[in-house]
Motif scaffolding. Sequence first.
Motif, short mmCIF file in Angstrom:
data_model
loop_
_atom_site.label_atom_id
_atom_site.label_comp_id
_atom_site.label_asym_id
_atom_site.label_seq_id
_atom_site.Cartn_x
_atom_site.Cartn_y
_atom_site.Cartn_z
N ILE A 142 -3.97 13.83 6.65
CA ILE A 142 -4.90 13.30 7.65
C ILE A 142 -4.31 13.25 8.82
N LEU A 143 -3.24 12.47 9.03
CA LEU A 143 -2.49 12.03 10.46
C LEU A 143 -2.21 13.25 11.15
N THR A 144 -2.01 14.61 10.24
CA THR A 144 -1.64 15.68 11.13
C THR A 144 -2.77 16.55 11.62
N GLY A 145 -3.88 16.08 11.08
CA GLY A 145 -5.28 16.88 11.19
C GLY A 145 -5.45 18.02 10.43
N GLU A 166 8.83 6.00 9.15
CA GLU A 166 10.08 6.49 8.25
C GLU A 166 9.71 6.77 6.94
N ALA A 167 8.57 6.12 6.55
CA ALA A 167 8.02 6.58 5.29
C ALA A 167 7.24 7.86 5.32
N TYR A 168 6.56 7.94 6.27
CA TYR A 168 5.72 9.29 6.73
C TYR A 168 6.56 10.27 6.80
N ARG A 169 8.08 10.05 7.55
CA ARG A 169 8.70 11.20 7.66
C ARG A 169 9.39 11.65 6.32
N ALA A 170 9.58 10.55 5.43
CA ALA A 170 10.21 10.94 4.10
C ALA A 170 9.16 11.89 3.22
N ILE A 171 8.21 11.19 3.08
CA ILE A 171 7.13 12.16 2.50
C ILE A 171 6.77 13.45 2.98
N ALA A 204 0.95 -1.21 0.00
CA ALA A 204 -0.10 -0.07 0.04
C ALA A 204 0.78 1.10 -0.05
N SER A 205 0.51 2.14 -0.77
CA SER A 205 1.49 3.18 -0.97
C SER A 205 1.04 4.42 0.01
N VAL A 206 2.23 5.36 0.37
CA VAL A 206 1.73 6.41 1.29
C VAL A 206 1.80 7.75 0.43
N ASN A 207 0.55 8.70 0.47
CA ASN A 207 0.28 9.51 -0.43
C ASN A 207 0.22 10.81 0.53
N GLY A 208 0.42 12.22 -0.25
CA GLY A 208 0.28 13.47 0.51
C GLY A 208 -0.91 13.35 1.40
N ILE A 209 -2.11 12.81 0.93
CA ILE A 209 -3.10 12.93 1.70
C ILE A 209 -3.18 12.25 3.09
N ASP A 210 -2.17 11.26 3.19
CA ASP A 210 -2.35 10.48 4.05
C ASP A 210 -1.51 11.50 5.35
N TRP A 211 -0.45 11.85 5.15
CA TRP A 211 0.29 12.69 6.22
C TRP A 211 -0.70 14.15 6.72
#
Length: 300
Positions: free
Chosen positions: A46-49, A282-287, A37-44
């Motif tokens: 959402i995570l950050t609110g 780590e992937a979230y930090r990178a994106i 499953a890939s990490v996209n801009g929308i994911d972080w």
Amino acid sequence: MRALRFTAYGGPDDLEWAEAPEPHAGPGQVRVAVRAASVNGIDWKILTGVMSGGQALAGPGHLGFDAAGAVDEVGEGVTGVSVGDDVFGRGTNTQAEYAVLDTWVAKPAAIDWAVAAAAGVAGETSERGLRLLGVEAGSTLFVDGGAGGVGAVAVQMAVARGARVIASAGEANHDYVREIGATPVLYGDGVADRVREAVGGPVDAVFDVAGKTPIEALVSLVSRPSQVVSIANFAAGEAGARFTGGGEDSRPKEALTLVAQLLAEGKLVIKVQTFPFERAAEAYRAIMGGHARGKLVLVP
Ligand SMILES: NC(=O)c1ccc[n+]([C@@H]2O[C@H](COP(=O)([O-])OP(=O)(O)OC[C@H]3O[C@@H](n4cnc5c(N)ncnc54)[C@H](OP(=O)(O)O)[C@@H]3O)[C@@H](O)[C@H]2O)c1
């Protein structure tokens, strides 16, 4: 099953790979055993609110909008796919052991799981932007942010249509931009002048996949402001450009079918960096760093 989750808005350190309720395929959906499953801009976002509109988080949050895997449940009314088929596509809460997809296509046999997963959001978004801009053989297109997750896919899909593509990137990514078929220019102040110089005149269309350049500068490159489409600058409309977030603009099945074909033909190559689900932070930090090359993908 386990899934990536967070219990308060925050950052990568708030992510946990934890128990979660199993989803099931509803009408028109399939469920897959997730292989990537890939990490996209929308994911972080959402995570950050930042997407929450100031509302508190109601229950654990889950993430992920694309995945590749083997179908293990077929929803009511779904035809043409069976349990055990390898697919990739778009869904919700895909960063999990099992995920429900709303749109999917067969995974080309020669394509890695991680590459297929990476193609979901980036491929649909690229097809949408290029279609809205009417990019075709002979068009001259500027992609602002051409080495990123969406950008590198958009560049290659435009080249596959026969367009001439100029793409901005940081210095370190210029060779990569050349590799995928575009002429690189440095982003930042003066980027519009550098594009004009590289092209020798105006361009037919601008696809803003980074949202960093003032929209007026991008509009100055085209004859009509509506020939600038942005996926990342919500204020694009103020200068007569267009913002697209999906919704009615989206033709996901058509887009994924085209993406699968380009992947199978080797006309679209997606560079991926994979991280085990347990190391998703780590992937979230990178994106979130804003300079990841290609796509970041989570795997079991
Ligand atoms: N609206 C939609 O439907 C939709 C869909 C998907 C994504 N998005 C949004 O689109 C954006 C990009 O997503 P992504 O997954 O491609 O992100 P990404 O993989 O993180 O890529 C970001 C890119 O931006 C480039 N960049 C950094 N500073 C720049 C500048 N000043 N000017 C131009 N480019 C610059 C980076 O280039 P270097 O690496 O060369 O520095 C990198 O290639 C995100 O905001 C995401 O949320 C929107």
